[in-house]
Motif scaffolding. Structure first.
Motif, mmCIF file in Angstrom:
data_model
loop_
_atom_site.group_PDB
_atom_site.id
_atom_site.type_symbol
_atom_site.label_atom_id
_atom_site.label_comp_id
_atom_site.label_asym_id
_atom_site.label_seq_id
_atom_site.Cartn_x
_atom_site.Cartn_y
_atom_site.Cartn_z
ATOM 1 N N MET A 1 46.934 35.903 37.386
ATOM 2 C CA MET A 1 45.760 35.988 37.067
ATOM 3 C C MET A 1 45.544 37.269 36.278
ATOM 4 S SD MET A 1 42.429 36.888 39.739
ATOM 5 C CE MET A 1 42.372 35.124 39.933
ATOM 6 N N VAL A 2 44.843 37.395 35.019
ATOM 7 C CA VAL A 2 44.888 38.603 34.177
ATOM 8 C C VAL A 2 43.367 39.065 34.354
ATOM 9 C CG1 VAL A 2 44.759 39.469 31.798
ATOM 10 C CG2 VAL A 2 46.421 37.519 32.588
ATOM 11 N N GLY A 3 43.112 40.288 34.859
ATOM 12 C CA GLY A 3 41.940 40.829 34.827
ATOM 13 C C GLY A 3 41.009 40.973 33.766
ATOM 14 N N ALA A 4 39.913 41.266 33.820
ATOM 15 C CA ALA A 4 38.818 41.093 32.736
ATOM 16 C C ALA A 4 39.116 42.295 32.012
ATOM 17 C CB ALA A 4 37.467 41.175 33.229
ATOM 18 N N GLY A 5 39.008 42.039 30.581
ATOM 19 C CA GLY A 5 39.104 43.401 29.474
ATOM 20 C C GLY A 5 40.675 43.583 29.313
ATOM 21 N N SER A 6 41.678 42.818 30.054
ATOM 22 C CA SER A 6 43.078 43.333 29.649
ATOM 23 C C SER A 6 43.620 43.013 28.295
ATOM 24 C CB SER A 6 43.921 42.798 30.729
ATOM 25 O OG SER A 6 43.360 43.274 32.098
ATOM 26 N N VAL A 7 44.597 43.717 27.834
ATOM 27 C CA VAL A 7 45.327 43.267 26.576
ATOM 28 C C VAL A 7 46.693 43.189 26.992
ATOM 29 C CG1 VAL A 7 46.203 44.342 24.452
ATOM 30 C CG2 VAL A 7 44.064 45.053 25.406
ATOM 31 N N VAL A 8 47.014 41.794 27.088
ATOM 32 C CA VAL A 8 48.412 41.356 27.556
ATOM 33 C C VAL A 8 49.242 41.415 26.413
ATOM 34 C CG1 VAL A 8 49.632 39.482 28.511
ATOM 35 C CG2 VAL A 8 47.289 39.867 29.209
ATOM 36 N N THR A 9 50.424 42.276 26.409
ATOM 37 C CA THR A 9 51.476 42.427 25.634
ATOM 38 C C THR A 9 52.868 42.032 25.863
ATOM 39 O OG1 THR A 9 51.912 44.905 26.505
ATOM 40 C CG2 THR A 9 50.136 44.515 24.720
ATOM 41 N N ARG A 10 52.864 41.655 27.150
ATOM 42 C CA ARG A 10 54.103 41.106 27.650
ATOM 43 C C ARG A 10 54.121 39.820 28.645
ATOM 44 N NH1 ARG A 10 55.663 46.734 30.815
ATOM 45 N NH2 ARG A 10 55.330 47.251 28.734
ATOM 46 N N ASP A 11 55.090 39.152 28.805
ATOM 47 C CA ASP A 11 54.954 38.267 29.752
ATOM 48 C C ASP A 11 54.678 38.540 31.347
ATOM 49 O OD1 ASP A 11 56.318 36.562 27.912
ATOM 50 O OD2 ASP A 11 58.175 36.312 28.688
ATOM 51 N N VAL A 12 53.674 37.690 31.579
ATOM 52 C CA VAL A 12 53.198 37.857 33.039
ATOM 53 C C VAL A 12 54.018 37.027 34.116
ATOM 54 C CG1 VAL A 12 51.243 37.855 34.302
ATOM 55 C CG2 VAL A 12 51.005 38.462 32.199
ATOM 56 N N ALA A 13 54.433 37.336 34.998
ATOM 57 C CA ALA A 13 55.216 36.719 36.042
ATOM 58 C C ALA A 13 54.256 35.579 36.812
ATOM 59 C CB ALA A 13 55.995 37.540 37.022
ATOM 60 N N PRO A 14 54.935 34.424 37.356
ATOM 61 C CA PRO A 14 54.081 33.538 38.064
ATOM 62 C C PRO A 14 53.576 34.298 39.197
ATOM 63 C CG PRO A 14 56.152 32.285 37.159
ATOM 64 C CD PRO A 14 56.202 33.799 37.011
ATOM 65 N N GLY A 15 52.301 33.786 39.561
ATOM 66 C CA GLY A 15 51.559 34.562 40.772
ATOM 67 C C GLY A 15 51.331 35.964 40.478
ATOM 68 N N ALA A 16 51.576 36.563 39.483
ATOM 69 C CA ALA A 16 51.081 38.185 39.311
ATOM 70 C C ALA A 16 49.834 38.232 39.195
ATOM 71 C CB ALA A 16 52.020 38.398 38.305
ATOM 72 N N VAL A 17 49.399 39.568 39.451
ATOM 73 C CA VAL A 17 48.142 39.860 38.955
ATOM 74 C C VAL A 17 47.998 41.213 38.140
ATOM 75 C CG1 VAL A 17 45.797 40.641 39.944
ATOM 76 C CG2 VAL A 17 47.134 38.974 41.366
ATOM 77 N N VAL A 18 47.765 41.074 36.893
ATOM 78 C CA VAL A 18 47.733 42.209 35.953
ATOM 79 C C VAL A 18 46.587 42.393 35.511
ATOM 80 C CG1 VAL A 18 50.089 41.498 35.511
ATOM 81 C CG2 VAL A 18 48.221 40.817 34.184
ATOM 82 N N ALA A 19 46.451 43.802 35.053
ATOM 83 C CA ALA A 19 45.096 44.280 34.566
ATOM 84 C C ALA A 19 45.297 45.560 33.479
ATOM 85 C CB ALA A 19 44.060 44.663 35.483
ATOM 86 N N GLY A 20 44.740 45.789 32.802
ATOM 87 C CA GLY A 20 44.534 47.095 32.039
ATOM 88 C C GLY A 20 45.117 46.730 30.549
ATOM 89 N N ASN A 21 45.116 47.989 30.051
ATOM 90 C CA ASN A 21 45.504 48.061 28.570
ATOM 91 C C ASN A 21 46.569 49.075 28.152
ATOM 92 O OD1 ASN A 21 45.808 48.181 25.766
ATOM 93 N ND2 ASN A 21 43.615 48.673 25.251
ATOM 94 N N PRO A 22 47.928 48.545 28.091
ATOM 95 C CA PRO A 22 48.561 47.193 28.380
ATOM 96 C C PRO A 22 48.310 46.982 29.792
ATOM 97 C CG PRO A 22 50.041 48.641 28.015
ATOM 98 C CD PRO A 22 48.931 49.605 28.224
ATOM 99 N N ALA A 23 48.137 45.432 29.797
ATOM 100 C CA ALA A 23 48.089 45.010 31.191
ATOM 101 C C ALA A 23 49.465 45.074 32.135
ATOM 102 C CB ALA A 23 48.016 43.316 31.071
ATOM 103 N N ARG A 24 49.445 45.469 33.246
ATOM 104 C CA ARG A 24 50.440 45.842 34.138
ATOM 105 C C ARG A 24 49.996 45.286 35.376
ATOM 106 N NH1 ARG A 24 53.314 48.535 30.584
ATOM 107 N NH2 ARG A 24 53.001 50.556 29.973
ATOM 108 N N PRO A 25 51.011 44.916 36.211
ATOM 109 C CA PRO A 25 50.922 44.437 37.489
ATOM 110 C C PRO A 25 50.114 45.469 38.440
ATOM 111 C CG PRO A 25 53.293 44.177 36.781
ATOM 112 C CD PRO A 25 52.447 44.965 35.922
ATOM 113 N N LEU A 26 49.409 44.754 39.156
ATOM 114 C CA LEU A 26 48.433 45.547 40.008
ATOM 115 C C LEU A 26 49.354 45.980 41.447
ATOM 116 C CD1 LEU A 26 44.925 44.155 40.033
ATOM 117 C CD2 LEU A 26 45.965 46.312 38.890
ATOM 118 N N PRO A 27 49.167 47.043 42.185
ATOM 119 C CA PRO A 27 50.017 47.255 43.434
ATOM 120 C C PRO A 27 49.919 46.188 44.328
ATOM 121 C CG PRO A 27 48.821 49.077 42.736
ATOM 122 C CD PRO A 27 48.109 48.059 41.770
ATOM 123 N N GLY A 28 51.155 45.547 44.834
ATOM 124 C CA GLY A 28 51.043 44.520 45.776
ATOM 125 C C GLY A 28 51.211 43.218 45.256
#
Length: 164
Positions: A133-160
């Motif tokens: 899941m990629v959070g609203a407004g994020s900029v994805v600059t690298r691969d996102v792992a299966p099942g990960a939740v990322v957000a931000g600019n650049p998108a980073r995994p959320l804690p947990g």
């Protein structure tokens, strides 16, 4: 099923549509394929060489460029933009206009069941893993792992969340 007057739909003859695809008005589709039971929102453009899986939902004002593949059950929020060129230029060094021969299409894969929130920008050459899941407004600059939740600019995994 197509919604809206026929003159509001721009679907080229080289588009492959699966069964029960729902397309809203004011779309631009060419050279792409769309799987069974998918829904394409208003003001969406899907370019040649893009592949949309089955049961996907693409919300309004989104741009899916050449080189993008969406797996099955992918959600794309409103106003999501994919990018397929790492070094975009209008002209070559000699001042001539660039053509398709002058750039490399960076392929992007969004695996089954992933969700991309509204207003995201997805850079080319990436994989967004299954169920991520990629959070609203994020900029994805690298691969996102299966099942990960990322957000931000650049998108980073959320804690947990899963990040590898």
């Amino acid at each position: 099923m197509m919604e809206g007057p026929a003159d509001t739909l721009r679907i080229a003859p080289d588009v492959t549509l699966g069964e029960r695809v729902k397309i809203h008005a004011f779309v631009n589709l060419y050279g792409c394929s769309i799987g069974d039971d998918s829904s394409i929102g208003t003001f969406v453009e899907i370019q040649k060489g893009a592949h949309i899986g089955a049961r996907c939902k693409i919300s309004s004002h989104s741009f899916i460029c050449e080189g993008v593949t969406l797996g099955d059950g992918v959600f794309i929020g409103h106003n999501v933009s994919f990018i397929n060129d790492r070094f975009p230029r209008a002209t070559n060094a000699d001042g001539s206009m660039q053509t398709e021969a002058d750039w490399i299409c960076e392929k992007t894969v969004v695996e089954d069941g992933a969700s991309i929130g509204s207003g995201c920008t997805i850079l080319g050459g990436l994989v967004i893993g299954a169920g991520a899941m990629v959070g609203a407004g994020s900029v994805v600059t690298r691969d996102v792992a299966p099942g990960a939740v990322v957000a931000g600019n650049p998108a980073r995994p959320l804690p947990g969340s899963r990040s590898d």
